[in-house]
Scaffold this motif. Structure first.
Motif, mmCIF file in Angstrom:
data_model
loop_
_atom_site.group_PDB
_atom_site.id
_atom_site.type_symbol
_atom_site.label_atom_id
_atom_site.label_comp_id
_atom_site.label_asym_id
_atom_site.label_seq_id
_atom_site.Cartn_x
_atom_site.Cartn_y
_atom_site.Cartn_z
ATOM 1 N N VAL A 163 30.153 -5.552 -77.578
ATOM 2 C CA VAL A 163 29.036 -5.527 -76.620
ATOM 3 C C VAL A 163 28.495 -6.940 -76.483
ATOM 4 N N GLN A 164 27.744 -7.173 -75.430
ATOM 5 C CA GLN A 164 27.161 -8.487 -75.224
ATOM 6 C C GLN A 164 26.082 -8.752 -76.276
ATOM 7 N N LYS A 165 25.795 -10.023 -76.502
ATOM 8 C CA LYS A 165 24.797 -10.415 -77.490
ATOM 9 C C LYS A 165 23.486 -9.679 -77.255
ATOM 10 N N GLY A 166 22.939 -9.118 -78.327
ATOM 11 C CA GLY A 166 21.695 -8.369 -78.217
ATOM 12 C C GLY A 166 21.901 -6.926 -77.816
ATOM 13 N N ASN A 167 23.141 -6.552 -77.471
ATOM 14 C CA ASN A 167 23.477 -5.178 -77.076
ATOM 15 C C ASN A 167 22.473 -4.638 -76.054
ATOM 16 N N PRO A 168 22.397 -5.260 -74.864
ATOM 17 C CA PRO A 168 21.363 -4.897 -73.885
ATOM 18 C C PRO A 168 21.401 -3.437 -73.440
ATOM 19 N N ARG A 169 22.577 -2.791 -73.504
ATOM 20 C CA ARG A 169 22.678 -1.389 -73.084
ATOM 21 C C ARG A 169 22.397 -0.424 -74.246
ATOM 22 N N GLY A 170 22.196 -0.952 -75.441
ATOM 23 C CA GLY A 170 21.900 -0.089 -76.588
ATOM 24 C C GLY A 170 23.032 0.862 -76.930
ATOM 25 N N ILE A 171 24.258 0.402 -76.807
ATOM 26 C CA ILE A 171 25.442 1.240 -77.045
ATOM 27 C C ILE A 171 25.693 1.363 -78.556
ATOM 28 N N GLN A 172 25.786 2.590 -79.056
ATOM 29 C CA GLN A 172 25.974 2.817 -80.487
ATOM 30 C C GLN A 172 27.054 3.849 -80.802
ATOM 31 N N THR A 173 27.258 4.824 -79.914
ATOM 32 C CA THR A 173 28.154 5.947 -80.220
ATOM 33 C C THR A 173 29.161 6.156 -79.095
ATOM 34 N N TRP A 174 30.181 6.967 -79.396
ATOM 35 C CA TRP A 174 31.186 7.305 -78.384
ATOM 36 C C TRP A 174 30.548 7.999 -77.184
ATOM 37 N N SER A 175 29.534 8.809 -77.433
ATOM 38 C CA SER A 175 28.879 9.532 -76.339
ATOM 39 C C SER A 175 28.222 8.591 -75.343
ATOM 40 N N ASP A 176 27.827 7.397 -75.812
ATOM 41 C CA ASP A 176 27.194 6.427 -74.911
ATOM 42 C C ASP A 176 28.138 5.961 -73.811
ATOM 43 N N LEU A 177 29.447 6.090 -74.026
ATOM 44 C CA LEU A 177 30.400 5.644 -73.006
ATOM 45 C C LEU A 177 30.332 6.502 -71.757
ATOM 46 N N VAL A 195 44.753 5.017 -77.437
ATOM 47 C CA VAL A 195 44.910 6.351 -78.023
ATOM 48 C C VAL A 195 43.619 6.762 -78.727
ATOM 49 N N LEU A 196 43.014 5.834 -79.470
ATOM 50 C CA LEU A 196 41.755 6.129 -80.161
ATOM 51 C C LEU A 196 40.672 6.539 -79.160
ATOM 52 N N LEU A 197 40.525 5.770 -78.074
ATOM 53 C CA LEU A 197 39.519 6.096 -77.068
ATOM 54 C C LEU A 197 39.774 7.474 -76.472
ATOM 55 N N ASP A 198 41.016 7.743 -76.072
ATOM 56 C CA ASP A 198 41.315 9.030 -75.439
ATOM 57 C C ASP A 198 41.058 10.197 -76.383
ATOM 58 N N GLU A 199 41.383 10.029 -77.656
ATOM 59 C CA GLU A 199 41.133 11.087 -78.627
ATOM 60 C C GLU A 199 39.629 11.300 -78.833
ATOM 61 N N GLN A 200 38.865 10.213 -78.882
ATOM 62 C CA GLN A 200 37.419 10.339 -79.075
ATOM 63 C C GLN A 200 36.743 10.946 -77.844
ATOM 64 N N LEU A 201 37.208 10.602 -76.664
ATOM 65 C CA LEU A 201 36.654 11.216 -75.457
ATOM 66 C C LEU A 201 36.905 12.717 -75.483
ATOM 67 N N ARG A 202 38.111 13.113 -75.887
ATOM 68 C CA ARG A 202 38.434 14.537 -75.974
ATOM 69 C C ARG A 202 37.543 15.232 -76.994
ATOM 70 N N LEU A 203 37.371 14.611 -78.159
ATOM 71 C CA LEU A 203 36.556 15.215 -79.208
ATOM 72 C C LEU A 203 35.088 15.341 -78.815
ATOM 73 N N GLY A 205 34.058 15.752 -75.670
ATOM 74 C CA GLY A 205 33.941 16.503 -74.428
ATOM 75 C C GLY A 205 33.695 15.640 -73.206
ATOM 76 N N LEU A 206 34.212 14.416 -73.215
ATOM 77 C CA LEU A 206 34.036 13.500 -72.093
ATOM 78 C C LEU A 206 35.330 13.372 -71.305
ATOM 79 N N SER A 207 35.234 13.450 -69.991
ATOM 80 C CA SER A 207 36.406 13.302 -69.142
ATOM 81 C C SER A 207 36.622 11.832 -68.805
ATOM 82 N N PRO A 208 37.847 11.331 -68.895
ATOM 83 C CA PRO A 208 38.107 9.939 -68.519
ATOM 84 C C PRO A 208 37.632 9.602 -67.106
#
Length: 307
Positions: A163-177, A195-203, A205-208
């Motif tokens: 993430v960018q310096k300071g994490n301006p979007r406050g991204i912390q978890t897979w759900s934040d994507l 593969v990791l991203l696709d598996e985590q999206l599936r786990l 419940g997020l659609s690509p």
């Protein structure tokens, strides 16, 4: 302009309009004799002409090849994967035996397919399976069906968000994507991080299709981190080491298991023994740990084998 007397692997691939992996395979099988200048493999213009003539079924007008000891004194081995730990492995193998390492930077899935076809000797894998929560074994067992193999740990490394310096979007978890205000930058199909991203999206419940930026692909951790640093995306996934190089913030998520796989054949037994000796040596572990960002506590441990 005079014709060059020899070509690099990259130049041969360009001339023949094939991949570097195909050229490496020809070298490995002895169809294209190669010699080494420093760290670079080269092929003479005459040997290339002989190979092309042979493929056409023509008699070569080039004089028979003169025996060159430097071309026959080593066994070329193809090491597939992107991490610099593989370069270090190649250096140590060259020190301890008759091996000369050729590097191809193929993704984990494509590397396993190449190994299945006999086009590589050592393939690195870091493939997360969401069903079991395990790295690598489920993929290796399925893709190397019918082959005896050995899988050995090379190292473990932190994987997380860039993430960018300071994490301006406050991204912390897979759900934040899945948030509408977050844009990601992705890796190419077949890469371990993809593969990791696709598996985590599936786990989760997020659609690509609901992930902004999912279709944008880069081919390395550094290019992903650079896109985030330039403000072209809010988040990408990669290793901590590259985050420091690119000047982005790193949000750790998990430890990735990074293994190497070799086919277990009679011809490969000396290579397997050499790899195990290197990975279990104090000198290799010390050098690998000194690079920073690697956990070597399991380096050299056999993770799985068949046959």
């Amino acid at each position: 302009m005079p014709e060059p007397q020899s070509y690099t692997i990259e130049e041969i691939a360009s001339l023949l309009k094939v991949s570097k992996l195909t050229v490496y395979d020809l070298v490995k099988k002895g169809k294209l004799p190669a010699f080494r200048v420093g760290r670079q493999m080269r092929i003479t213009a005459d040997d290339l002409k002989r190979y092309i003539a042979g493929q056409k079924g023509e008699a070569s007008t080039v004089s028979p090849a003169v025996s060159r000891p430097t071309e026959t004194a080593f066994r070329p081995i193809i090491i597939s994967g992107q991490d610099m730990a593989l370069d270090l492995l190649g250096v140590h193998l060259e020190k301890g035996g008759p091996y000369q390492s050729l590097r191809t930077y193929t993704s984990s899935l494509n590397g396993l397919i190449a190994l299945y076809k006999g086009q590589c000797d050592i393939v690195s894998v870091h493939l997360f399976d969401g069903q079991t929560g395990e790295y690598n074994r489920p993929y290796v067992e399925k893709l190397l069906t019918g082959h005896a193999y050995i899988m050995v740990n090379l190292m473990r490394r932190p994987i997380g968000f860039y993430v960018q310096k300071g994490n301006p979007r406050g991204i912390q978890t897979w759900s934040d994507l899945g948030r509408s205000d977050v844009v990601i930058v992705n890796r190419e199909k077949g890469a371990g991080v993809r593969v990791l991203l696709d598996e985590q999206l599936r786990l989760h419940g997020l659609s690509p299709s609901a992930i902004r930026g999912y279709e944008r692909e880069e081919t390395s951790h550094l290019s992903v981190a650079s896109a985030v640093a330039a403000g072209l995306a809010d988040v990408g996934i990669g290793t901590e080491k590259v985050a420091r190089m690119a000047g982005v913030e790193f949000i750790p998520l998990m430890k990735e298991q990074y293994d190497v796989v070799m086919l277990r054949t009679r011809e490969n037994e000396p290579l397997i023994a050499a790899v195990l000796n290197v990975l279990r040596s104090d000198s290799f572990r010390t050098e690998l740990e000194a690079l920073g960002g690697y956990d070597v506590s399991q380096t050299g441990q056999i993770i799985a084998e068949r046959g």
